[in-house]
Design a protein around this motif. Structure first.
Motif, PDB file in Angstrom:
ATOM      1  N   UNK A  31       0.832  -1.215   0.000  1.00  0.00           N
ATOM      2  CA  UNK A  31       0.000   0.000   0.000  1.00  0.00           C
ATOM      3  C   UNK A  31       0.863   1.261   0.000  1.00  0.00           C
ATOM      4  N   UNK A  32       2.060   1.148   0.563  1.00  0.00           N
ATOM      5  CA  UNK A  32       2.938   2.321   0.686  1.00  0.00           C
ATOM      6  C   UNK A  32       3.267   2.950  -0.663  1.00  0.00           C
ATOM      7  N   UNK A  33       3.241   2.145  -1.730  1.00  0.00           N
ATOM      8  CA  UNK A  33       3.628   2.702  -3.041  1.00  0.00           C
ATOM      9  C   UNK A  33       2.562   3.645  -3.608  1.00  0.00           C
ATOM     10  N   UNK A  34       1.375   3.634  -3.000  1.00  0.00           N
ATOM     11  CA  UNK A  34       0.319   4.512  -3.516  1.00  0.00           C
ATOM     12  C   UNK A  34       0.645   5.992  -3.339  1.00  0.00           C
ATOM     13  N   UNK A  35       1.496   6.316  -2.361  1.00  0.00           N
ATOM     14  CA  UNK A  35       1.863   7.731  -2.234  1.00  0.00           C
ATOM     15  C   UNK A  35       3.160   7.955  -3.009  1.00  0.00           C
ATOM     16  N   UNK A  36       3.362   9.167  -3.478  1.00  0.00           N
ATOM     17  CA  UNK A  36       4.557   9.438  -4.278  1.00  0.00           C
ATOM     18  C   UNK A  36       5.701   9.928  -3.407  1.00  0.00           C
ATOM     19  N   UNK A  37       5.482   9.866  -2.099  1.00  0.00           N
ATOM     20  CA  UNK A  37       6.525  10.361  -1.200  1.00  0.00           C
ATOM     21  C   UNK A  37       6.965   9.214  -0.281  1.00  0.00           C
ATOM     22  N   UNK A  38       7.331   9.582   0.944  1.00  0.00           N
ATOM     23  CA  UNK A  38       7.857   8.561   1.853  1.00  0.00           C
ATOM     24  C   UNK A  38       6.793   8.092   2.839  1.00  0.00           C
ATOM     25  N   UNK A  39       6.654   6.785   2.935  1.00  0.00           N
ATOM     26  CA  UNK A  39       5.757   6.227   3.954  1.00  0.00           C
ATOM     27  C   UNK A  39       6.628   5.526   4.995  1.00  0.00           C
ATOM     28  N   UNK A  40       6.409   5.865   6.253  1.00  0.00           N
ATOM     29  CA  UNK A  40       7.182   5.229   7.329  1.00  0.00           C
ATOM     30  C   UNK A  40       6.242   4.307   8.093  1.00  0.00           C
ATOM     31  N   UNK A  41       6.631   3.039   8.171  1.00  0.00           N
ATOM     32  CA  UNK A  41       5.775   2.071   8.872  1.00  0.00           C
ATOM     33  C   UNK A  41       6.544   1.515  10.067  1.00  0.00           C
ATOM     34  N   UNK A  42       5.959   1.662  11.255  1.00  0.00           N
ATOM     35  CA  UNK A  42       6.585   1.167  12.478  1.00  0.00           C
ATOM     36  C   UNK A  42       6.019  -0.216  12.826  1.00  0.00           C
ATOM     37  N   UNK A  43       6.787  -0.942  13.638  1.00  0.00           N
ATOM     38  CA  UNK A  43       6.338  -2.232  14.162  1.00  0.00           C
ATOM     39  C   UNK A  43       6.136  -3.291  13.068  1.00  0.00           C
ATOM     40  N   UNK A  44       7.009  -3.242  12.050  1.00  0.00           N
ATOM     41  CA  UNK A  44       6.928  -4.245  10.972  1.00  0.00           C
ATOM     42  C   UNK A  44       7.673  -5.502  11.445  1.00  0.00           C
ATOM     43  N   UNK A  45       7.013  -6.655  11.471  1.00  0.00           N
ATOM     44  CA  UNK A  45       7.717  -7.850  11.957  1.00  0.00           C
ATOM     45  C   UNK A  45       8.830  -8.287  10.994  1.00  0.00           C
ATOM     46  N   UNK A  46       9.923  -8.726  11.573  1.00  0.00           N
ATOM     47  CA  UNK A  46      11.026  -9.256  10.761  1.00  0.00           C
ATOM     48  C   UNK A  46      10.775 -10.722  10.482  1.00  0.00           C
ATOM     49  N   UNK A  47      10.035 -10.988   9.436  1.00  0.00           N
ATOM     50  CA  UNK A  47       9.721 -12.367   9.052  1.00  0.00           C
ATOM     51  C   UNK A  47       9.979 -12.474   7.550  1.00  0.00           C
ATOM     52  N   UNK A  48      10.053 -13.694   7.039  1.00  0.00           N
ATOM     53  CA  UNK A  48      10.433 -13.814   5.634  1.00  0.00           C
ATOM     54  C   UNK A  48       9.362 -13.237   4.697  1.00  0.00           C
ATOM     55  N   UNK A  49       8.098 -13.189   5.117  1.00  0.00           N
ATOM     56  CA  UNK A  49       7.064 -12.595   4.260  1.00  0.00           C
ATOM     57  C   UNK A  49       7.304 -11.099   4.043  1.00  0.00           C
ATOM     58  N   UNK A  50       7.708 -10.376   5.084  1.00  0.00           N
ATOM     59  CA  UNK A  50       7.939  -8.934   4.884  1.00  0.00           C
ATOM     60  C   UNK A  50       9.236  -8.733   4.091  1.00  0.00           C
ATOM     61  N   UNK A  51      10.205  -9.649   4.272  1.00  0.00           N
ATOM     62  CA  UNK A  51      11.452  -9.550   3.496  1.00  0.00           C
ATOM     63  C   UNK A  51      11.155  -9.754   2.007  1.00  0.00           C
ATOM     64  N   UNK A  52      10.243 -10.671   1.697  1.00  0.00           N
ATOM     65  CA  UNK A  52       9.901 -10.943   0.300  1.00  0.00           C
ATOM     66  C   UNK A  52       9.224  -9.723  -0.340  1.00  0.00           C
ATOM     67  N   UNK A  53       8.385  -9.027   0.418  1.00  0.00           N
ATOM     68  CA  UNK A  53       7.724  -7.823  -0.123  1.00  0.00           C
ATOM     69  C   UNK A  53       8.729  -6.693  -0.313  1.00  0.00           C
ATOM     70  N   UNK A  54       9.677  -6.628   0.617  1.00  0.00           N
ATOM     71  CA  UNK A  54      10.770  -5.666   0.493  1.00  0.00           C
ATOM     72  C   UNK A  54      11.505  -5.887  -0.836  1.00  0.00           C
ATOM     73  N   UNK A  55      11.721  -7.163  -1.155  1.00  0.00           N
ATOM     74  CA  UNK A  55      12.422  -7.511  -2.401  1.00  0.00           C
ATOM     75  C   UNK A  55      11.631  -7.010  -3.615  1.00  0.00           C
TER      76      UNK A  55
END
Ligand code: EPU
Length: 415
Positions: A31-55
């Motif tokens: 969802x963060x890509x919907x804005x054209x600026x910077x989105x800061x998300x706190x409390x993101x779990x360090x799990x392989x699913x979030x790493x895959x989305x990061x990729x």
């Protein structure tokens, strides 16, 4: 190949802090890509699913900074290009890039998402909704191309209150022309969390958390900061661990309302529970009553805790019944629980559990994420050593599971 090895029978005491919700974070990141600026998300779990989305974000050209549990996503320079199968199939939630890219660029090309094999998992409702918003959907073998000249708000009735479809429609409609109404929307807390994030960016969404969501399209979304809610399924899993082996085990950083259906079942079974404003303290009871569980959409009993609670039902005195109504293939854990000594029979979408039965450690396999959680719980309660294979499923969804359980007295290691 990594395995989890558990020496069972140890009392769990101390505090487990609950991480950010996987099923929220995996929607917030696309969802963060919907804005054209910077989105800061706190409390993101360090799990392989979030790493895959990061990729996927990095592949699209976003600038992503990760500092512990904080993710800062600058999508001002991303390019809308095909998301290849190699990265989309790492997880189910890659499909949120469909709604987000379609919403932002009016076009998305990507391969069918992956995820746990717990049922057929079609995305027909997502695609139908995109079409109702004015897009055309083409599928070539495993690839989807969804595009529109423009997206125009409309009224969409969901045949099933699907979590994924509800979120994908909010993502696609946030910048559409006019107003979109979702009827029979899913009401899960993760949906409220995503709607709040989009509203923080400047979207106009009301009704999230009810069965009718209204999205008034806006032209531009701006930078924002947002926090992922605590993971109610992780919390529920450790609460069940407390019911099995706890001695004043504190489960901290929970929104109690999000686990109401579980807590009321556990109380009915006789589990000792102290409830605080954002925590529970759980102590194992000597004798547990059997109960019946039917999985339902929120606020009903969550399907994602159906497999974990089955472990506890094996310790109840009498016959318990479980009915799974959301996924067709969510009893793959039973074969392994029975191998450990439980007495469970499966008939279609129902399982009958006769207890109490002694559980004994042996070699088992995590066929999917929550089946894996069920087997970790069984391993904690069992006599002897349990070795769980296919643990990558578990690591997809539970942040620092080994460390969290070790800290409260479990003998558990990744080998
Ligand atoms: N369905 C359709 N067509 C669709 C979409 C869904 O028939 O287009 C059906 C599904 O096959 C299923 C039911 O509707 O029988 C509900 O599916 P839903 O779309 O609500 O599930 P999801 O969005 O794919 C999310 C969670 C699941 C959780 C379910 C239900 C994420 C990434 N996944 O899946 O979480 O079980 O909602 O609460 O948010 C897990 O964490 O272990 C997990 C599987």
């Amino acid at each position: 190949m990594q395995k989890i090895k558990i020496q069972g029978g140890n009392t769990l005491t101390g505090t487990i802090n609950i991480s950010g919700a996987k099923n929220s974070a995996v929607a917030l990141i696309p969802a963060a890509i919907l804005c054209d600026e910077t989105a800061t998300i706190f409390n993101v779990p360090n799990i392989s699913d979030t790493a895959a989305l990061n990729e996927i974000l990095v592949y699209l050209g976003a600038d992503v900074k990760r500092d512990g549990e904080t993710m800062i996503i600058d999508s001002s320079k991303i390019t809308n290009k095909e998301i290849p199968e190699g990265i989309s199939k790492k997880l189910r939630a890659s499909y949120y890039f469909m709604g987000a890219l379609l919403g932002k660029y009016k076009k998305v090309e990507m391969y069918f998402p992956g995820g746990c094999s717990i049922g057929e998992r079609p995305i027909n409702l997502h695609l139908k909704a995109f079409e109702m918003l004015g897009a055309t959907v083409k599928s070539e073998s495993n690839k989807y191309i969804v595009e529109a000249d423009e997206l125009i708000g409309t009224e969409i009735y969901l045949d099933i209150a699907s979590v994924g479809a509800t979120i994908n429609i909010m993502l696609a409609a946030a910048k559409a022309k006019g107003t979109t109404i979702i009827d029979n929307a899913a009401k899960e807390p993760e949906i409220v969390n995503v709607a709040t994030f989009l509203n923080n960016m400047g979207a106009k969404i009301t009704g999230a958390g009810t069965s009718e969501i209204k999205i008034v399209g806006v032209e531009k979304l701006k930078k924002c900061m947002h926090e992922v809610i605590p993971d109610r399924i992780e919390a529920g899993t450790y609460i069940i661990a407390g019911a099995l082996m706890g001695e004043k085990l504190k489960i901290n950083n929970v929104i109690p309302e999000h686990v109401d259906s579980l807590i009321s079942k556990l109380k009915e079974m006789g589990v000792k529970i102290i409830e605080g404003t954002d925590y529970f303290i759980i102590t194992k009871s000597e004798k547990l009553k059997p109960t019946n569980i039917k999985t339902l959409v929120y606020p009903g009993f969550p399907t994602d805790l159906q497999q974990p609670i089955t472990t506890l039902l094996t310790q109840c005195s009498g016959t318990s019944k479980v009915q799974e109504t959301i996924w067709e293939n969510r009893f793959q854990n039973i074969e392994y629980l029975n191998k450990m000594g439980s007495n469970i029979k499966v008939n279609g979408d129902k399982a009958t559990i006769v207890g109490p039965t002694k559980l004994t450690g042996c070699e088992v396999r995590a066929t999917d994420l929550r089946a894996g959680a069920c087997l970790v719980l069984a391993g904690l309660a069992a006599e002897g050593t349990t070795t769980i294979e296919n643990v990558e499923h578990i690591l997809r969804g539970y942040e620092q599971i080994i460390q969290k359980l070790t800290n409260v007295g479990a003998k558990i290691e990744l080998v």
